[in-house]
Design an enzyme around this catalytic site. Structure first.
Site, PDB file in Angstrom:
ATOM      1  CG  HIS A 288      -1.925  -1.054   1.316  1.00 18.79           C
ATOM      2  ND1 HIS A 288      -2.156  -1.818   2.449  1.00 18.79           N
ATOM      3  CD2 HIS A 288      -2.800  -1.507   0.379  1.00 18.79           C
ATOM      4  CE1 HIS A 288      -3.139  -2.678   2.209  1.00 18.79           C
ATOM      5  NE2 HIS A 288      -3.536  -2.519   0.964  1.00 18.79           N
TER       6      HIS A 288
ATOM      7  CB  SER B  15      -4.331  -6.502   4.947  1.00 19.14           C
ATOM      8  OG  SER B  15      -4.056  -5.256   4.358  1.00 19.14           O
TER       9      SER B  15
ATOM     10  CE  LYS C  93     -18.795  -8.721  17.520  1.00 26.65           C
ATOM     11  NZ  LYS C  93     -20.102  -9.350  17.678  1.00 26.65           N
TER      12      LYS C  93
ATOM     13  NE  ARG D 192      -2.903  -7.433  -3.896  1.00 24.64           N
ATOM     14  CZ  ARG D 192      -3.594  -7.847  -2.846  1.00 24.64           C
ATOM     15  NH1 ARG D 192      -2.995  -8.051  -1.694  1.00 24.64           N
ATOM     16  NH2 ARG D 192      -4.886  -8.090  -2.935  1.00 24.64           N
TER      17      ARG D 192
END
Ligand code: PNS
Length: 163
Positions: free
Chosen positions: A17, A130, A41, A92
């Site tokens: 990023h 991530s 969550k 990507r």
């Protein structure tokens, strides 16, 4: 002044990023990083925490023409609110490419003037995501090459808190 929005979840922001942001900052006068405020969550960090972390990265890397904030609702509305010319996204892989085409089509149907600038990830960064960072960190792997130095400690600490 050409302003653009770089939207995403960024849970957490990676060196991939950061590379896209740095390159976008050379192409545009100002980049607003829009962190989607859809707290769920599964996320490790709240949108507010992510914004703070990204702003720390921006400061640590002395990037003068970017800032992060949360947004909720539609991307096209956030782009309008910021008076931006469109969205910048990193690609990507082929699957990213497919997703970005779909997102472009939907956003264009919502707002005819919508524009997207897509930047290809550098090959050495294309494998970083991530979710991979969180998985490696959960199992005790070294994530120092995958995340900006400014937020490394916060991620490893959060991983420890979750065990
Ligand atoms: O980092 P991500 O999860 O790939 O980012 C996805 C994001 C935030 C860019 C996308 O979900 C988005 O723009 N959400 C805002 C809601 C919206 O406008 N939806 C309609 C277009 S898909």
């Amino acid at each position: 002044m050409k302003t653009v929005v770089m939207p995403g979840s960024f849970d957490p922001f990676t060196v991939g990023h950061l590379d896209i942001l740095t390159r976008a900052c050379k192409l545009f006068d100002f980049v607003y990083i829009g962190v989607l405020d859809n707290y769920n969550k599964k996320a490790w960090f709240t949108p507010k925490e992510r914004v703070e972390m990204i702003n720390q990265i921006i400061a640590a890397n002395k990037i003068a023409n970017a800032s992060a904030e949360c947004f909720s609702g539609l991307l096209v509305d956030f782009i309008k609110e910021k008076n931006a010319c469109g969205a910048v996204r990193g690609i990507r892989s082929e699957s990213d490419f497919e997703n970005e085409i779909t997102m472009f089509d939907i956003n264009s149907m919502l707002e005819n003037s919508f524009e997207a600038v897509t930047l290809f990830a550098k090959p050495q960064l294309a494998c970083i995501s991530s979710s991979a960072v969180k998985e490696i960190c959960t199992f005790g792997g070294d994530i120092s090459r995958f995340v900006p130095e400014a937020i490394y400690k916060q991620i490893t600490e959060r991983s420890g808190n979750r065990k």
